[in-house]
Design a protein around this motif. Structure first.
Motif, PDB file in Angstrom:
ATOM      1  N   ALA A 147      40.255  16.517  74.714  1.00 27.94           N
ATOM      2  CA  ALA A 147      39.109  15.639  74.961  1.00 27.94           C
ATOM      3  C   ALA A 147      39.119  15.283  76.439  1.00 27.94           C
ATOM      4  CB  ALA A 147      39.206  14.373  74.112  1.00 27.94           C
ATOM      5  N   ILE A 148      37.947  15.301  77.043  1.00 27.12           N
ATOM      6  CA  ILE A 148      37.863  15.049  78.482  1.00 27.12           C
ATOM      7  C   ILE A 148      36.824  13.959  78.745  1.00 27.12           C
ATOM      8  CG2 ILE A 148      37.310  16.056  80.743  1.00 27.12           C
ATOM      9  CD1 ILE A 148      38.056  18.808  79.571  1.00 27.12           C
ATOM     10  N   GLY A 149      37.209  12.979  79.530  1.00 26.52           N
ATOM     11  CA  GLY A 149      36.248  11.960  79.938  1.00 26.52           C
ATOM     12  C   GLY A 149      36.568  11.477  81.338  1.00 26.52           C
ATOM     13  N   GLY A 150      35.575  11.017  82.044  1.00 29.44           N
ATOM     14  CA  GLY A 150      35.798  10.415  83.357  1.00 29.44           C
ATOM     15  C   GLY A 150      36.290   8.989  83.193  1.00 29.44           C
ATOM     16  N   ASP A 151      36.424   8.267  84.305  1.00 35.92           N
ATOM     17  CA  ASP A 151      36.957   6.910  84.196  1.00 35.92           C
ATOM     18  C   ASP A 151      35.960   5.970  83.535  1.00 35.92           C
ATOM     19  OD1 ASP A 151      36.102   7.675  87.010  1.00 35.92           O
ATOM     20  OD2 ASP A 151      35.864   5.508  87.128  1.00 35.92           O
ATOM     21  N   GLY A 152      34.674   6.117  83.809  1.00 42.51           N
ATOM     22  CA  GLY A 152      33.683   5.260  83.151  1.00 42.51           C
ATOM     23  C   GLY A 152      33.664   5.491  81.655  1.00 42.51           C
ATOM     24  N   GLY A 153      33.635   6.766  81.263  1.00 41.39           N
ATOM     25  CA  GLY A 153      33.570   7.137  79.851  1.00 41.39           C
ATOM     26  C   GLY A 153      34.869   6.866  79.106  1.00 41.39           C
ATOM     27  N   THR A 154      35.928   6.520  79.844  1.00 41.87           N
ATOM     28  CA  THR A 154      37.219   6.266  79.212  1.00 41.87           C
ATOM     29  C   THR A 154      37.633   4.796  79.341  1.00 41.87           C
ATOM     30  OG1 THR A 154      37.871   8.512  79.815  1.00 41.87           O
ATOM     31  CG2 THR A 154      39.627   7.025  79.131  1.00 41.87           C
ATOM     32  N   ALA A 155      37.672   4.320  80.586  1.00 40.62           N
ATOM     33  CA  ALA A 155      38.180   2.970  80.836  1.00 40.62           C
ATOM     34  C   ALA A 155      37.196   1.900  80.375  1.00 40.62           C
ATOM     35  CB  ALA A 155      38.465   2.796  82.327  1.00 40.62           C
ATOM     36  N   ASP A 156      35.907   2.244  80.386  1.00 41.57           N
ATOM     37  CA  ASP A 156      34.902   1.243  80.036  1.00 41.57           C
ATOM     38  C   ASP A 156      34.279   1.532  78.672  1.00 41.57           C
ATOM     39  OD1 ASP A 156      35.457   0.110  82.469  1.00 41.57           O
ATOM     40  OD2 ASP A 156      33.742   0.975  83.492  1.00 41.57           O
ATOM     41  N   ILE A 157      33.187   2.253  78.689  1.00 45.79           N
ATOM     42  CA  ILE A 157      32.370   2.407  77.477  1.00 45.79           C
ATOM     43  C   ILE A 157      33.092   3.195  76.382  1.00 45.79           C
ATOM     44  CG2 ILE A 157      31.120   4.464  78.260  1.00 45.79           C
ATOM     45  CD1 ILE A 157      28.559   3.194  77.106  1.00 45.79           C
ATOM     46  N   GLY A 158      34.048   4.039  76.761  1.00 48.90           N
ATOM     47  CA  GLY A 158      34.730   4.851  75.751  1.00 48.90           C
ATOM     48  C   GLY A 158      36.063   4.286  75.288  1.00 48.90           C
ATOM     49  N   MET A 159      36.408   3.095  75.754  1.00 46.63           N
ATOM     50  CA  MET A 159      37.724   2.516  75.465  1.00 46.63           C
ATOM     51  C   MET A 159      37.980   2.356  73.964  1.00 46.63           C
ATOM     52  SD  MET A 159      40.593   1.358  76.376  1.00 46.63           S
ATOM     53  CE  MET A 159      40.741   1.000  78.103  1.00 46.63           C
ATOM     54  N   GLN A 160      36.974   1.882  73.251  1.00 46.99           N
ATOM     55  CA  GLN A 160      37.146   1.642  71.814  1.00 46.99           C
ATOM     56  C   GLN A 160      37.397   2.944  71.054  1.00 46.99           C
ATOM     57  OE1 GLN A 160      34.136  -0.805  69.744  1.00 46.99           O
ATOM     58  NE2 GLN A 160      34.110   0.827  68.242  1.00 46.99           N
ATOM     59  N   ALA A 161      36.584   3.945  71.370  1.00 45.25           N
ATOM     60  CA  ALA A 161      36.737   5.235  70.686  1.00 45.25           C
ATOM     61  C   ALA A 161      38.092   5.842  71.022  1.00 45.25           C
ATOM     62  CB  ALA A 161      35.607   6.185  71.076  1.00 45.25           C
ATOM     63  N   LEU A 162      38.528   5.677  72.280  1.00 41.28           N
ATOM     64  CA  LEU A 162      39.835   6.197  72.692  1.00 41.28           C
ATOM     65  C   LEU A 162      40.945   5.516  71.898  1.00 41.28           C
ATOM     66  CD1 LEU A 162      41.732   7.799  74.605  1.00 41.28           C
ATOM     67  CD2 LEU A 162      41.636   5.826  76.144  1.00 41.28           C
ATOM     68  N   SER A 163      40.887   4.204  71.832  1.00 40.45           N
ATOM     69  CA  SER A 163      41.909   3.449  71.109  1.00 40.45           C
ATOM     70  C   SER A 163      41.960   3.875  69.648  1.00 40.45           C
ATOM     71  CB  SER A 163      41.634   1.943  71.229  1.00 40.45           C
ATOM     72  OG  SER A 163      42.573   1.220  70.485  1.00 40.45           O
ATOM     73  N   GLY A 164      40.781   4.043  69.042  1.00 41.02           N
ATOM     74  CA  GLY A 164      40.709   4.469  67.640  1.00 41.02           C
ATOM     75  C   GLY A 164      41.338   5.835  67.440  1.00 41.02           C
ATOM     76  N   MET A 165      41.019   6.727  68.344  1.00 41.87           N
ATOM     77  CA  MET A 165      41.542   8.098  68.220  1.00 41.87           C
ATOM     78  C   MET A 165      43.060   8.106  68.357  1.00 41.87           C
ATOM     79  SD  MET A 165      42.719  10.903  70.039  1.00 41.87           S
ATOM     80  CE  MET A 165      42.145  11.077  71.714  1.00 41.87           C
ATOM     81  N   LEU A 166      43.578   7.341  69.329  1.00 43.34           N
ATOM     82  CA  LEU A 166      45.031   7.310  69.550  1.00 43.34           C
ATOM     83  C   LEU A 166      45.740   6.658  68.362  1.00 43.34           C
ATOM     84  CD1 LEU A 166      45.197   6.214  73.320  1.00 43.34           C
ATOM     85  CD2 LEU A 166      45.298   8.544  72.395  1.00 43.34           C
ATOM     86  N   GLU A 167      45.160   5.562  67.915  1.00 42.20           N
ATOM     87  CA  GLU A 167      45.779   4.805  66.813  1.00 42.20           C
ATOM     88  C   GLU A 167      45.799   5.619  65.516  1.00 42.20           C
ATOM     89  OE1 GLU A 167      44.637   3.279  63.176  1.00 42.20           O
ATOM     90  OE2 GLU A 167      42.988   3.236  64.620  1.00 42.20           O
ATOM     91  N   ARG A 168      44.773   6.433  65.318  1.00 45.23           N
ATOM     92  CA  ARG A 168      44.721   7.255  64.097  1.00 45.23           C
ATOM     93  C   ARG A 168      45.592   8.510  64.199  1.00 45.23           C
ATOM     94  NH1 ARG A 168      39.240   6.038  64.760  1.00 45.23           N
ATOM     95  NH2 ARG A 168      38.899   8.129  65.559  1.00 45.23           N
ATOM     96  N   TRP A 169      46.183   8.697  65.379  1.00 43.43           N
ATOM     97  CA  TRP A 169      47.155   9.775  65.554  1.00 43.43           C
ATOM     98  C   TRP A 169      46.551  11.159  65.444  1.00 43.43           C
ATOM     99  CZ3 TRP A 169      50.929   6.980  67.371  1.00 43.43           C
ATOM    100  CH2 TRP A 169      52.150   7.565  67.681  1.00 43.43           C
TER     101      TRP A 169
END
Lengths: 394, 331
Positions: free
Chosen positions: B106-128
């Motif tokens: 999965a690839i995202g820039g800093d805006g798409g990761t640190a800001d608006i994509g933070m929740q989706a990132l956390s969910g993906m990591l937490e779900r392993w």
């Protein structure tokens, strides 16, 4: 042999998903649809459904994960309602634009504010321009059947659009009724395995999905979504016919009830159709010439069927659990559009009622009938009428 | 005559013909990432192509996938700005279900990761999910024209953090997403830089071979956004490492007590205790990094702002368990 079980519409939806054998389900709980993913997670936990169940952190991610899975070429399913569907809004356009045949079960619920968990149709109606097909169930059996039908239509190569099936919050989602669960074997024959030719993420055949389109190509891409919606009209008829042949239950885009010599036809959707059928039976006994038309398929909009229906009545009384501000209900716009260029057309009277779970009673329907009869008699009437409004608390 | 083996595969997945700017550090980051991924897949599954990419909206998406063209030679899907991690979750689940071996990038820039994509990132990591998330960090919303993100460093000019009579430029310290990712106790988190390709490739390969989620944050220049000459891209990112602005580290299984720090070079003196880096004495002042970029030009009129940045960098290193000395330029 099909089995009959008493169940809520949420369970019926979960059973439909089980029968359709999606490979990926991603869902987030929301009232009144929570039981759908709960039941599916039980099916998965018990090994009755061989699927990946992704317990996502939001509805936005539920639909995003469905898009990812569907883009990877597998059948996908989710369920939501109201705010959850609204949170998916952005991705609903994308799923349709990418032509991914995802199916969503929606327990039709009002939108905030004020927060309200009960039934109206504003959630799905608000998504009418996303390109998704929309089906509305009158009862729990229809909730199950229409989900199977939705998969079949969505995955047809002439269509390849996502589809949502709505069933009314609490009135259906939490009410038990006998539901016939079709044989798995017959469902397998009806649906077949989903084998995508346009959307897959296969390293041996790399493709790029979800590109950027400049003005030179964007419009054409949108047109294909239009075209697919047009194609869906015929495909839906075919699938309805096949469903009837296999399972014995008949579906039509617009189901008519006692409309043949009707002067006034009530037009409605969802569970309200059942109430209005009862009401019409009662009026018929008194000699009042009324009928009901139930919209089962709302998108693609059944324009031809509406034109045929319009020939039968002097007044079309639209009963809508949704609002388009300054216009009336969404059906009012749709019906006006379908009929505006017809040489002869009935008068259309619009009724907004039952918002946020307000019961629609025979007394309410009496009020609507009174206004429709005025219109029939050529008297003055308001085109848009809020029925059952508690004026004393305004 | 012996032919020297190339340091990385000659296979290309991010093909020539994409529309990134000359000198784009992020284009280099993506090219290397996919090459490293391919090598890892070859070593792990015997199939160099056993991966798919889910990418967020951003400059690297816009320059690589303009219909009817594509720069991607791997299966690739883009959906929206904030959901690359969620889309990757879906792809991974589908692959698992159909029994396809391989890994999702999965690839995202800093805006798409640190800001608006933070929740989706956390969910993906937490779900392993078995996904490597690559955050290419060019430190602002470059696709929409250089607006600040939460990953923009203190003092930087952007179009929404302009320096002025009452403004120093960006007024908040940089948000370190790698540390947030590590707090999920996932198997592998690393920072990397295009200026240290060997380290970056090693980390990417390691991440790709792990069963489970991994997160890599790679710093890469944006020529127009950093107001820097295209030919200086690698030099600038190298200076970021050598001055202490950009730490190179790895955190495994969320073990913050055993963060692995990579040597910064540039003459920095590294002090170790029991194998662990405990202190670094940097020799090059951060001014050397800042002065090559127009986005920090105004700071040189307010040296106290640069001191403030120095303090923030020290604090960040302290979080990593390292006491750093950051020199001031010689008067």
């Amino acid at each position: 042999m099909p089995i009959r079980k008493v169940m809520k519409a949420n369970e019926a939806a979960a059973w439909a998903a089980k029968l359709a054998k999606p490979k990926v389900i991603a869902a987030f709980p929301i009232t009144p649809s929570t039981l759908v993913p709960e039941k599916i997670s039980e099916f998965v936990a018990d090994g009755e459904l061989d699927a990946e169940f992704i317990k996502v952190e939001s509805e936005h991610s539920a639909i995003s994960a469905c898009v990812g899975a569907s883009a990877a070429g597998v059948r996908t399913f989710t369920a939501t309602a109201s705010q959850g569907l609204a949170l998916m809004h952005e991705i609903l356009f994308i799923a349709a634009g990418m032509r991914l045949p995802i199916v969503i079960a929606v327990g039709n619920r009002a939108l905030s504010a004020p927060i309200n968990i009960w039934n109206d149709w504003q959630d799905t109606i608000s998504e009418r321009d996303t390109g998704w097909l929309q089906f509305y169930a009158e009862n729990n059996q229809e909730a199950l059947d229409l989900i199977l039908i939705a998969f079949k239509v969505a995955e047809d190569e002439r269509v390849l659009l996502p589809a949502m099936v709505g069933f009314d919050a609490f009135i259906l989602t939490h009410t038990v009724e006998p539901v016939e669960i079709p044989d798995q074997e017959l469902v397998d024959e009806f649906l077949g395995e989903y084998v995508p030719k346009h959307a897959y993420l296969d390293p041996s055949k790399p493709i790029t999905q979800g590109t950027l389109a400049f003005p030179a190509h964007y419009m054409e891409a949108r047109y294909t979504v239009w075209e697919a919606n047009e194609n869906a009209k015929k495909v839906i008829d075919e699938v309805f016919a096949e469903f009837e042949k296999r399972f014995g239950r008949k579906y039509q885009k617009i189901e008519e009830y006692r409309t043949d010599d009707a002067e006034i036809i009530f037009v409605t959707m969802g569970s309200l159709a059942g109430t209005v059928k009862e009401y019409v039976d009662m009026l018929r006994e008194k000699g009042v010439k009324v009928g009901v038309a139930k919209i089962t398929v709302y998108r693609p909009f059944p324009t031809e069927e509406v034109r045929e229906l319009a020939k039968k009545a002097k007044v079309l009384a639209l009963l809508e659990k949704n609002v388009t501000f300054s216009i009336g209900g969404a059906l009012f716009q749709d019906f006006s559009r379908a009929l505006i260029n017809e040489k002869e057309k009935p008068v259309i009277v619009d009724f907004i009622l039952g918002l946020g779970g307000r019961d629609v009673t025979f007394k309410d329907l009496d009020e609507a009938l009174g206004i429709a009869q005025k219109a029939l008699a050529g008297e003055e009437f308001d085109e848009v009428n809020w029925i059952g409004l508690r004026k004393e608390i305004l | 005559m012996a032919v020297r083996k190339p340091p990385i595969t000659t296979r290309e997945y991010w093909a020539p013909g994409h529309a990134a700017c000359a000198g784009c550090g992020c284009a280099a980051a993506l090219r290397l990432a996919t090459k490293a991924f391919s090598e890892a897949m070859e070593e792990k599954y015997g199939d160099p192509n056993a991966f798919a990419i889910a990418q967020a909206t951003g400059c690297m998406e816009v320059v690589s996938a303009v219909f009817p063209y594509t720069a991607w030679k791997a299966p690739w899907v883009h959906v929206a700005f904030e959901n690359a991690a969620a889309v990757a979750s879906g792809v991974e689940a589908a692959w698992k279900k159909v029994g396809r071996k391989g890994k999702i990038l999965a690839i995202g820039g800093d805006g798409g990761t640190a800001d608006i994509g933070m929740q989706a990132l956390s969910g993906m990591l937490e779900r392993w999910h078995n996904v490597v998330y690559l955050m290419y960090d060019n430190e602002a919303y470059m696709n929409t024209g250089i607006q600040r993100s939460s990953s923009t460093p203190y003092g930087a000019w952007t179009t929404t953090s302009p320096p002025g009579k009452y403004s120093i430029g960006e007024d908040k310290p940089k948000k370190w997403v790698a540390l947030i990712a590590a707090a999920h106790q996932i198997p592998y988190v690393a920072t990397a830089s295009v200026a240290n390709p060997y380290d970056y490739i090693r980390k990417m390969k390691k991440a790709a071979k792990i069963d489970g989620p991994a997160f890599i944050q790679v710093q890469c220049t944006c020529v127009p956004g950093w107001r820097a000459p295209p030919e200086k891209s690698i030099e600038i990112t190298r200076l970021a490492i050598e001055t202490g602005v950009w730490p190179l580290f790895e955190i495994e299984n969320g073990d913050f007590h055993n963060i692995k720090i990579q040597a910064p070079g540039g003459g920095a003196k590294v002090k170790r205790e029991g194998g662990r880096v405990v202190a670094i004495e940097f020799k090059k002042p951060i001014e050397e990094y800042l002065k090559l970029q127009g986005r920090f030009k105004h700071l040189f009129k307010q040296p106290e702002a640069i001191d403030q940045l120095r303090e923030q960098i020290k604090a960040m290193w302290k979080t990593l368990g390292v006491e750093v000395t950051l020199p001031k330029p010689e008067e």
